[in-house]
Design an enzyme around this catalytic site. Structure first.
Site, short mmCIF file in Angstrom:
data_model
loop_
_atom_site.label_atom_id
_atom_site.label_comp_id
_atom_site.label_asym_id
_atom_site.label_seq_id
_atom_site.Cartn_x
_atom_site.Cartn_y
_atom_site.Cartn_z
N ASP A 173 15.16 -19.06 38.87
CA ASP A 173 13.43 -18.51 38.54
C ASP A 173 13.56 -19.89 37.06
O ASP A 173 14.20 -20.29 36.67
CB ASP A 173 13.34 -17.57 38.01
N LYS A 196 10.36 -18.17 41.32
CA LYS A 196 10.49 -16.12 41.92
C LYS A 196 9.65 -15.54 41.19
O LYS A 196 9.22 -15.25 40.07
CB LYS A 196 11.72 -16.27 41.48
N GLY A 230 20.21 -10.54 46.06
CA GLY A 230 18.46 -10.71 46.49
C GLY A 230 17.83 -12.40 45.41
O GLY A 230 17.29 -12.73 46.22
C1 R5P Z 1 16.80 -11.99 36.17
O1 R5P Z 1 15.59 -12.26 35.50
C2 R5P Z 1 18.29 -11.95 36.02
O2 R5P Z 1 18.00 -13.58 35.60
C3 R5P Z 1 18.73 -12.46 37.89
O3 R5P Z 1 18.41 -13.69 38.49
C4 R5P Z 1 18.58 -11.01 38.63
O4 R5P Z 1 19.90 -10.45 37.56
C5 R5P Z 1 19.30 -11.25 39.92
O5 R5P Z 1 19.17 -10.12 40.14
P1 R5P Z 1 19.32 -9.63 41.78
O6 R5P Z 1 20.54 -10.63 42.26
O7 R5P Z 1 19.48 -8.15 41.78
O8 R5P Z 1 18.39 -10.43 43.02
#
Ligand code: R5P
Length: 320
Positions: A173, A196, A230
């Site tokens: 992201d 994202k 995810g």
């Molecule tokens: C959020 O901004 C973090 O940098 C990660 O992208 C996030 O913790 C990833 O979460 P998940 O694996 O549940 O998509």
């Protein structure tokens, strides 16, 4: 070497004793003795079994699942050390949970990352040592000194050794793009960024687009943490559509609740998932695709340097 504080003393709560053990092995010091448990009424109790009067105490406790219990253990441990007249107390938080709740971006929400920092200071921590905070600005939630280490050199070495042919680094992201750019620069690769969007507050992520070219290249997805997986799964599907060849996922912190590691490992496009041991990755979560790099030596060296009044920054640069 003469230090301003007394003898080094390393302790651990119940969050990640394995990491504490490896840090002590690096430092060649015994792990301090303590008794940390819960009474039948769910109250946490800590007793430090070694003398810590005037000693330089480091308490190792990533705030991992069960997060609130582990935070409470940390606070009580710090309080016990303070009341036992420790000379200095460093909270070693290889993973700092709640860092994602770092701003009031909608009405009537808390800034829990700041609240937990306040609690750690109020308990009596004089310093904090941590690894790859969700955002660098979280350092500012503390008014005591914070040393933030990064697993970047470990990840760089790992992927350099793999000798991938002309890889591209992909930030999962925009928030992580600056760190992904540093990673890309160090392995001499171009950068692409996934756009994202979070939908609501319930961990729903939607990957919309990719900025940059990945066609025909092996891609290394880069993030600070993998939670449910995810974001990585959605990103891998975009990369596949855009023609990336092999896909690797890497992040410092592997939270991977429940079946997340198996779900992520089942994605055929993802060849390997590279994480570190800031958070325990139990055998039940290990799959043939998961590679865990240790940060114990890096934390051990940082503790050695803090204890001896040496530069911690020099661990990551050639400056004195
Ligand atoms: C959020 O901004 C973090 O940098 C990660 O992208 C996030 O913790 C990833 O979460 P998940 O694996 O549940 O998509």
């Amino acid at each position: 070497m003469l230090t301003a504080f007394g003898e080094l003393a390393i302790f651990t709560g119940n969050a990640h004793p394995e990491l504490a053990k490896h840090i002590c092995e690096y430092l060649k010091v015994p792990l301090g003795k303590s008794d940390v448990f819960k009474f039948s009424n769910d109250n946490t109790f800590v007793r430090i079994m070694d003398n810590v009067r005037q000693r330089d105490v480091f308490i190792i406790q990533p705030t991992v699942t069960p997060v609130n219990d582990n935070i409470m253990e940390m606070l009580i441990f710090i309080d016990a050390a303070k009341r036992a007249s420790a000379g200095r107390i460093t909270a070693v938080l290889p993973y700092y949970s709640y860092a994602r709740t770092d701003k009031k971006d909608q009405p009537r929400v808390p800034i829990t990352g700041r609240l937990v920092a306040d609690l750690i200071e109020t308990a009596g921590a004089n310093r904090v040592l941590t690894v790859d905070l969700h955002a660098g600005q979280v350092q500012g939630f503390f008014s005591v000194p914070v040393d933030e280490l990064t697993s970047l050199p470990k990840l760089v070495k790992y992927f350099q050794d793999k000798k991938l042919k002309e890889p591209v680094v992909v930030a999962t992201d925009i928030g992580i793009s600056k760190r992904a750019r540093d990673f890309a620069a160090r392995i001499d690769a171009p950068l692409a960024i996934i756009e994202k969007r979070r939908v609501g507050n319930r961990e729903m992520a939607e990957s919309l687009n990719i900025i940059g070219d990945v066609a025909g290249m092996p891609a290394i997805l880069f993030d600070d943490e993998i939670n449910t997986g995810g974001s990585m799964i959605a990103a891998a599907s975009i990369l596949k559509k855009e023609g990336a060849t092999d896909i690797y996922a890497c992040a410092t912190h592997a939270i991977l609740p429940g079946e997340a590691s198996h779900k992520l490992s089942a994605v055929p496009e993802i060849k390997e998932i590279v994480v570190t041991d800031t958070i325990p990755v139990p055998q039940s979560k290990i799959t043939p695709k998961i590679k865990v790099l240790t940060v114990a030596d890096m934390l051990g060296e940082a503790i050695y340097r803090i204890h001896n009044g040496l530069s911690v920054g020099a661990l990551f640069s050639q400056q004195p």
